[in-house]
Structures are given as C-alpha cells and as structure tokens.
Design a protein around this motif. Structure first.
Motif, PDB file in Angstrom:
ATOM      1  N   GLN A 116      12.740   3.355  -9.620  1.00  0.00           N
ATOM      2  CA  GLN A 116      13.660   3.208  -8.479  1.00  0.00           C
ATOM      3  C   GLN A 116      13.241   2.095  -7.523  1.00  0.00           C
ATOM      4  N   ALA A 117      12.025   1.596  -7.700  1.00  0.00           N
ATOM      5  CA  ALA A 117      11.477   0.630  -6.739  1.00  0.00           C
ATOM      6  C   ALA A 117      11.811  -0.808  -7.136  1.00  0.00           C
ATOM      7  N   ASP A 118      11.959  -1.665  -6.113  1.00  0.00           N
ATOM      8  CA  ASP A 118      12.231  -3.077  -6.354  1.00  0.00           C
ATOM      9  C   ASP A 118      10.949  -3.862  -6.524  1.00  0.00           C
ATOM     10  N   VAL A 119       9.880  -3.364  -5.917  1.00  0.00           N
ATOM     11  CA  VAL A 119       8.635  -4.116  -5.817  1.00  0.00           C
ATOM     12  C   VAL A 119       7.507  -3.107  -5.619  1.00  0.00           C
ATOM     13  N   LEU A 120       6.285  -3.530  -5.904  1.00  0.00           N
ATOM     14  CA  LEU A 120       5.120  -2.645  -5.739  1.00  0.00           C
ATOM     15  C   LEU A 120       4.081  -3.347  -4.878  1.00  0.00           C
ATOM     16  N   ILE A 121       3.484  -2.589  -3.967  1.00  0.00           N
ATOM     17  CA  ILE A 121       2.294  -3.084  -3.261  1.00  0.00           C
ATOM     18  C   ILE A 121       1.143  -2.146  -3.601  1.00  0.00           C
ATOM     19  N   ALA A 122       0.065  -2.718  -4.155  1.00  0.00           N
ATOM     20  CA  ALA A 122      -1.066  -1.901  -4.613  1.00  0.00           C
ATOM     21  C   ALA A 122      -2.282  -2.077  -3.728  1.00  0.00           C
ATOM     22  N   ASN A 123      -2.937  -0.955  -3.444  1.00  0.00           N
ATOM     23  CA  ASN A 123      -4.239  -0.967  -2.787  1.00  0.00           C
ATOM     24  C   ASN A 123      -5.294  -1.115  -3.885  1.00  0.00           C
ATOM     25  N   LEU A 124      -5.898  -2.294  -3.951  1.00  0.00           N
ATOM     26  CA  LEU A 124      -6.837  -2.634  -5.035  1.00  0.00           C
ATOM     27  C   LEU A 124      -8.281  -2.322  -4.672  1.00  0.00           C
ATOM     28  N   THR A 125      -8.507  -1.716  -3.532  1.00  0.00           N
ATOM     29  CA  THR A 125      -9.864  -1.412  -3.062  1.00  0.00           C
ATOM     30  C   THR A 125     -10.635  -0.614  -4.122  1.00  0.00           C
ATOM     31  N   PRO A 126     -11.901  -0.984  -4.388  1.00  0.00           N
ATOM     32  CA  PRO A 126     -12.691  -0.250  -5.389  1.00  0.00           C
ATOM     33  C   PRO A 126     -12.685   1.252  -5.137  1.00  0.00           C
ATOM     34  N   PHE A 127     -12.636   1.994  -6.223  1.00  0.00           N
ATOM     35  CA  PHE A 127     -12.543   3.458  -6.138  1.00  0.00           C
ATOM     36  C   PHE A 127     -13.504   4.086  -7.149  1.00  0.00           C
ATOM     37  N   ARG A 128     -14.583   4.651  -6.686  1.00  0.00           N
ATOM     38  CA  ARG A 128     -15.582   5.309  -7.560  1.00  0.00           C
ATOM     39  C   ARG A 128     -16.112   4.395  -8.656  1.00  0.00           C
ATOM     40  N   GLY A 129     -16.482   3.192  -8.244  1.00  0.00           N
ATOM     41  CA  GLY A 129     -17.044   2.251  -9.192  1.00  0.00           C
ATOM     42  C   GLY A 129     -16.730   0.825  -8.776  1.00  0.00           C
ATOM     43  N   VAL A 130     -16.934  -0.105  -9.696  1.00  0.00           N
ATOM     44  CA  VAL A 130     -16.722  -1.513  -9.379  1.00  0.00           C
ATOM     45  C   VAL A 130     -15.240  -1.809  -9.177  1.00  0.00           C
ATOM     46  N   SER A 131     -14.391  -1.084  -9.902  1.00  0.00           N
ATOM     47  CA  SER A 131     -12.975  -1.432  -9.941  1.00  0.00           C
ATOM     48  C   SER A 131     -12.081  -0.503  -9.125  1.00  0.00           C
TER      49      SER A 131
ATOM     50  N   VAL B 249       4.823  -7.642  -8.117  1.00  0.00           N
ATOM     51  CA  VAL B 249       3.711  -6.797  -7.693  1.00  0.00           C
ATOM     52  C   VAL B 249       2.865  -7.571  -6.684  1.00  0.00           C
ATOM     53  N   LEU B 250       2.516  -6.891  -5.590  1.00  0.00           N
ATOM     54  CA  LEU B 250       1.643  -7.465  -4.577  1.00  0.00           C
ATOM     55  C   LEU B 250       0.417  -6.569  -4.475  1.00  0.00           C
ATOM     56  N   GLY B 251      -0.642  -7.080  -3.830  1.00  0.00           N
ATOM     57  CA  GLY B 251      -1.829  -6.247  -3.740  1.00  0.00           C
ATOM     58  C   GLY B 251      -2.797  -6.723  -2.684  1.00  0.00           C
ATOM     59  N   TYR B 252      -3.600  -5.769  -2.200  1.00  0.00           N
ATOM     60  CA  TYR B 252      -4.620  -6.072  -1.200  1.00  0.00           C
ATOM     61  C   TYR B 252      -5.857  -5.249  -1.494  1.00  0.00           C
ATOM     62  N   THR B 253      -7.012  -5.762  -1.051  1.00  0.00           N
ATOM     63  CA  THR B 253      -8.242  -4.985  -1.132  1.00  0.00           C
ATOM     64  C   THR B 253      -8.966  -5.059   0.197  1.00  0.00           C
ATOM     65  N   ASN B 254      -9.587  -3.955   0.565  1.00  0.00           N
ATOM     66  CA  ASN B 254     -10.313  -3.877   1.835  1.00  0.00           C
ATOM     67  C   ASN B 254     -11.808  -4.111   1.669  1.00  0.00           C
TER      68      ASN B 254
ATOM     69  N   PRO C 224      17.974  -2.448   1.871  1.00  0.00           N
ATOM     70  CA  PRO C 224      16.538  -2.642   2.125  1.00  0.00           C
ATOM     71  C   PRO C 224      15.752  -2.568   0.819  1.00  0.00           C
ATOM     72  N   LEU C 225      14.744  -3.415   0.709  1.00  0.00           N
ATOM     73  CA  LEU C 225      13.875  -3.356  -0.470  1.00  0.00           C
ATOM     74  C   LEU C 225      13.142  -2.026  -0.507  1.00  0.00           C
ATOM     75  N   ARG C 226      13.009  -1.475  -1.692  1.00  0.00           N
ATOM     76  CA  ARG C 226      12.226  -0.251  -1.879  1.00  0.00           C
ATOM     77  C   ARG C 226      10.886  -0.610  -2.512  1.00  0.00           C
ATOM     78  N   ILE C 227       9.831  -0.267  -1.803  1.00  0.00           N
ATOM     79  CA  ILE C 227       8.478  -0.638  -2.230  1.00  0.00           C
ATOM     80  C   ILE C 227       7.727   0.585  -2.734  1.00  0.00           C
ATOM     81  N   TYR C 228       7.264   0.536  -3.980  1.00  0.00           N
ATOM     82  CA  TYR C 228       6.399   1.608  -4.491  1.00  0.00           C
ATOM     83  C   TYR C 228       4.994   1.388  -3.917  1.00  0.00           C
ATOM     84  N   LEU C 229       4.474   2.417  -3.251  1.00  0.00           N
ATOM     85  CA  LEU C 229       3.198   2.307  -2.541  1.00  0.00           C
ATOM     86  C   LEU C 229       2.083   2.865  -3.416  1.00  0.00           C
TER      87      LEU C 229
END
Lengths: 200, 200
Positions: free
Chosen positions: A71-86, A105-110, A6-11
C-alpha cells in the motif's frame, strides 16, 4: 511528481522492538504528517493475536506487513545497527521488498562510522564463532553505511543515505535522520531536488 | 510444476565474503547442478571494477545482483548469523526482493539456536551502545531462526527453514543445509512435496 494524494511512507526500522513500539510509531507518523505525508507503521497492535500459536502470530504479522508495504508509495528505513554490525534483518528484507516493487527507498542511520569501521571494531573485541565472524572473512569496504545492496538501492532511488551521530542511548529512536529523509522527499514534491526520485 | 527448463536458483548468502568467494560459488553451483538446477551466484568477478571509484564499484555490483535476481526462478538463502545475532543484511535484502517479485524463497542456517536464544546470549556478553542493543529492547520470540519477515516469507513460499548445527568454524560455508533446501526443491519438481511451492 504530480500526484494529489499524500504520499504513503512505509516506516521500516527496529523501533518495533522499543519498550513502547506503538508510541514510537505515533511519533514517526506525526513527524511525517508535518511534512504532508502519511506514515504506515508495522503496527502489530491492530491484529488480534492473543491465544494464537507463536507460528500463527508470526504469520499474521508478516502478512500484514507485506500488505502494508504494497500500500506504500515509498519506504524510509532506519539502518542503525541492531544487535551486531548490521541493521535489523527484518528492515533489510523490507528495503529489498520495496526495491523489487520499483518504489523508492530512503534510509538513515544514527551511527556515523561506516560498515568497515564497525566490522573492524566488532572483530577486535574478539567474538565467538556463534557471532558469525572470524579473521579470514573479508570486510566489505565501500565507505558506505551498510551492505552495498542496501545503500545502492537507496542511491539508485535518487536519494542519499543520511548518516549522523546522536546522543548515546538514543540510537534506535532518534528522529533527526528520519526528518532529513522526510526533507529529501519534500524537495521531491516541490520539484527542488537535485536528483528526481525514480519511479515515484 | 511442468516447466522443462532447469530452475535457476539465486544463491544468496555471506559466502561472498569468504577468502575464496569464487570457489565457494562454484561449490554451490556444482551441488545445485547435481539436482538438475542452475545456480546463479552474485559473482562480482564477472565485472570489470579495477580503477573505478568505490561508489561506482558498489553501484555496478548492486545492479548486477539485482539483474541476476530478476533472472532467477527461486532463491535459496544462507541465513547463518553474520557479525552479530542476525544474518547478513545483504542476504536479507535479497530474500525480500525475491519475495516481492512473487518467487519462492528457501533458506537454511548452520547455527541451531533460535533468534531469541542468540539475542539473549549476545546481550549477556555485555556489548556497547555501538552494537545496537540495550536491556530495554524487546527480543522477538517466535521460536524461529530469524526475524519473522524472513522465516514467514520462506514458509509462505511453501518451504520450511532448514536449521542444523555444523562443525565449529564451518558455519558460513557448510553446504549440508543448502543440500536439504535443494532436496525440498527436488521434491517439488517430482511432485512429491507435502506442500507445493507457491507461484513456481
């Protein structure tokens, strides 16, 4: 992609700052597992930090997270702004880290508005010099969700940045965009993706 | 360190958003050269972007910057807050990128208060949900200038984060902290540093 494990995803994401960060990680890992993936969450709880000086605590958390990324094969990032514009700066660091290792690397923003729109709104509210903005600074405008180093790394991985609006107050923890990223990965595994993920 | 070639330093920071980003890069490269180092600045000007769609412009800039980082021996990052509590997200990406390549990363900030103090001030001003903060989110408090992934990567490189206050309005472009980073590198070259930079 032909691997059997199974792929290991860094969260990656600012969920580590939620009131119950452990539970937030469990939810992400459980959802990843429904798609057949192993989630690796920067879970400070596994470390014994009590009584250590702050600098040593930080050092151990950082070292553990860097190890986990390796150790991870892939990364999924939460790109939602955090304490500012970015987005959260720690998450941005991690996207760059995995990108340099040549892993997708994959990513999403809410939050739906793009970077330029958010920067304009931030400026309009009139902040002090401590906030790192002033009228003569250029605003990056590529219709993208984040700084181009982030979004282009995701696109160069063969993925697309997931952008959507969620119920107010749930920007950090909503998992709809995360699930769409998992589906992008699943299409890769099934060989039905429009663009193959690079280097996977 | 015994290498004969001048060290090549990737100059990461939000200076690329100054009104005259080219001149800002020239100033950093000139100062680096006074210490015998070659500055590599993410100089978009060298690319021909006119008339290209925004997404393609972004892609070319990103690819050029990633190439430039791979050519660099070391990175010095401007960690000064940018449009929020934290540093520029593109710079954070680049710190992670170079860290994963195993190359030393150094950094400075022109704003003295630590991350926790800045986050508290940001919250006190009462921002909207679009700003990515809310009262129940934890504030990382390790007495550090930035998220621990950033500051610990710098310390693990054998360097120390430079923090100082500069004249108001010059937070982005002031080069005093940058020069102190160059001096850290110089002590490495002369063999007089307290801690050797790792992997250099």
């Amino acid at each position: 992609m032909t691997q059997k494990q199974p792929l290991r995803i860094y969260l990656a994401g600012p969920e580590v700052f939620l009131p119950d960060p452990i539970e937030a990680g469990r939810r992400k890992c459980a959802l990843a597992l429904r798609y057949g993936f192993i989630g690796l969450y920067p879970l400070d709880a596994a470390l014994t930090l009590d009584g250590l000086p702050k600098a040593e605590q930080a050092r151990r958390i950082s070292a553990a997270n860097e190890d986990l990324m390796r150790q991870a094969d892939v990364l999924i990032a939460n790109l939602t702004p955090f304490r500012g514009v970015s987005m959260d700066s720690g998450t941005a660091f991690e996207v760059g880290f995995m990108r340099a290792l040549g892993r997708p690397v994959l990513g999403y923003t809410n939050v739906m508005p793009d970077y330029a729109t958010r920067a304009a709104a931030f400026r309009q509210r009139g902040f002090s010099t401590d906030d790192g903005d002033r009228p003569d600074l250029q605003v990056e405008d590529f219709d993208a969700a984040e700084n181009l180093m982030i979004t282009c790394a995701i696109e160069a991985s063969g993925a697309s940045v997931v952008r959507q609006t969620v119920a107010p107050g749930l920007e950090i923890e909503h998992l709809g965009g995360f699930e769409l990223c998992l589906q992008q990965l699943q299409r890769q595994m099934l060989g039905t993706a429009a663009t193959p993920l690079h280097r996977l």
